[in-house]
Scaffold this active site. Structure first.
Site, PDB file in Angstrom:
ATOM      1  CD  GLU A   1      -2.979  -0.619   2.321  1.00 59.33           C
ATOM      2  OE1 GLU A   1      -3.687  -0.398   2.390  1.00 59.33           O
ATOM      3  OE2 GLU A   1      -2.467  -1.989   3.042  1.00 59.33           O
TER       4      GLU A   1
ATOM      5  CB  SER B   1      -5.746  -0.975   0.377  1.00 59.89           C
ATOM      6  OG  SER B   1      -5.118  -0.422   1.111  1.00 59.89           O
TER       7      SER B   1
ATOM      8  CE1 TYR C   1      -7.475   4.070  -1.460  1.00 54.06           C
ATOM      9  CE2 TYR C   1      -6.913   1.927  -1.755  1.00 54.06           C
ATOM     10  CZ  TYR C   1      -7.211   3.207  -1.617  1.00 54.06           C
ATOM     11  OH  TYR C   1      -6.440   2.685   0.666  1.00 54.06           O
TER      12      TYR C   1
ATOM     13  NE  ARG D   1     -13.194   3.515   6.432  1.00 57.41           N
ATOM     14  CZ  ARG D   1     -11.364   2.962   5.592  1.00 57.41           C
ATOM     15  NH1 ARG D   1     -10.558   3.753   5.584  1.00 57.41           N
ATOM     16  NH2 ARG D   1     -11.895   2.030   5.189  1.00 57.41           N
TER      17      ARG D   1
ATOM     18  CG  ASP E   1     -14.073  -1.149   5.971  1.00 56.94           C
ATOM     19  OD1 ASP E   1     -14.337   0.312   6.282  1.00 56.94           O
ATOM     20  OD2 ASP E   1     -12.876  -0.861   5.790  1.00 56.94           O
TER      21      ASP E   1
ATOM     22  CD  GLU F   1     -10.392  -4.844   6.654  1.00 55.31           C
ATOM     23  OE1 GLU F   1     -10.164  -5.788   7.035  1.00 55.31           O
ATOM     24  OE2 GLU F   1     -10.542  -4.040   5.518  1.00 55.31           O
TER      25      GLU F   1
ATOM     26  CG  ASN G   1      -9.530  -0.360   7.945  1.00 55.73           C
ATOM     27  OD1 ASN G   1      -8.734  -1.161   7.038  1.00 55.73           O
ATOM     28  ND2 ASN G   1     -10.789  -0.024   7.461  1.00 55.73           N
TER      29      ASN G   1
ATOM     30  N   GLY H   1      -6.949   5.460   5.114  1.00 55.17           N
ATOM     31  CA  GLY H   1      -6.811   6.775   4.572  1.00 55.17           C
ATOM     32  C   GLY H   1      -6.661   8.079   4.899  1.00 55.17           C
TER      33      GLY H   1
END
Length: 305
Positions: free
Chosen positions: A17, A141, A207, A250, A252, A265, A267, A271
């Site tokens: 990443e 990612s 992305y 963050r 999900d 999950e 994070n 980002g």
């Protein structure tokens, strides 16, 4: 508290990443400099950390391997340099999808049913039928992630995930809204609804500026009813707490057609460009990107003592 610190913004990293991390790091560095802080960017290219002389605080924006799995955190602690975000153990646990699933189960966090497949002696299929999701356990990612709906493609998905580790996580597929929740200072922020251009939310739709694909649409606050929103935020906060994550994350979450949340999950280094999902959520709560960076830094200093 940050005004008298020399801040190293760590970006890049040796993992898959790297390019995304460089974009996040440049955005954070610009924000910190815009606040008048003494910050310097550091492009990390290996696991050998070299900080600028006089560094007394690190803002970690290295996504994925090394930056998000506890290794960098341990290295910084050995150097006596405080840093942003999750600590060594919580980073390791959140980054390893198998460890995170175990923590979710122990805490009663709603999450899709799953199975860990040991492929050390050969790739094999899970015990439950398609549709299912194959995940490399320690990548981010969407690297090594496959949503399998056709039985004929199941083995190829397992073989690809096996490139990244011998203990593959396979989850039952849950159809529904793709949502993500920012947790900052033990509070759940406005939910972001992710709407992929077609198919599933993958690296290309996350992305497009790296992959040349079509970008996803994002709605924040998410277009779901109040009860569902509260359930999603509660599940995300429970997941964050179950992993012991410090400062921010963050999370999900999928919301199925029956209004049930399923945590995927958490994070710990999400980002951090001005258009990333965590900053979108903060903006919906009235927090600008530079102030978000300041908050993360100051809360992290407090957490590190």
């Amino acid at each position: 508290m940050l005004e008298n610190k020399k801040i190293a913004v760590l970006m890049g990293g040796p993992g898959s990443e790297r390019d995304v991390s460089l974009a996040s790091g440049k955005a954070v560095l610009k924000a910190l400099l815009g606040l008048g802080l003494n910050a310097e960017g550091v492009d990390v290219t290996s696991t050998d950390i070299r900080l600028p002389e006089g560094t007394d605080f690190a803002f970690n924006v290295i996504h994925g391997t090394f930056g998000e799995d506890g290794q960098l955190q341990a290295a910084l602690e050995n150097l006596g340099v405080p840093y942003t975000g999750a600590g060594v153990e919580s980073s390791r646990k959140a980054f390893d999808k198998n460890l995170a699933k175990a923590a979710f189960a122990a805490a009663g966090v709603p999450t899709p049913k799953s199975e860990i497949i040991d492929v050390s002696s050969g790739v094999k299929l899970p015990s439950f039928p398609v549709p299912f999701v194959v995940k490399a356990p320690r990548e981010g990612s969407s690297v090594g992630v496959h949503i399998v709906k056709d039985p004929a493609k199941a083995m190829a998905a397992m073989e690809d995930a096996a490139k990244y580790g011998n203990d593959i996580l396979v989850e039952e597929y849950v159809s529904g809204y793709e949502l993500t929740v920012t947790i900052l200072d033990d509070q759940a922020y406005p939910i972001v609804h992710i709407i992929p251009p077609e198919g599933e939310y993958d690296f290309s739709s996350k992305y497009p500026w790296l992959s040349g694909g079509k970008g996803s649409q994002y709605v924040c606050p998410a277009d779901i009813d109040e009860d569902a929103a509260k359930a999603v935020q509660a599940a995300a906060l429970a997941a964050h707490r179950s992993l012991g994550i410090e400062v921010y994350s963050r999370v999900d979450v999928l919301l199925d057609d029956a209004g049930r949340p399923f945590v995927l999950e958490a994070n710990t280094i999400p980002g951090m460009t001005e258009t990333s999902l965590l900053p979108k959520s903060a903006a919906a709560a009235g927090i600008s990107f530079p102030e978000l960076c300041r908050m993360i830094g100051e809360l992290s200093l407090k957490a590190r003592g």
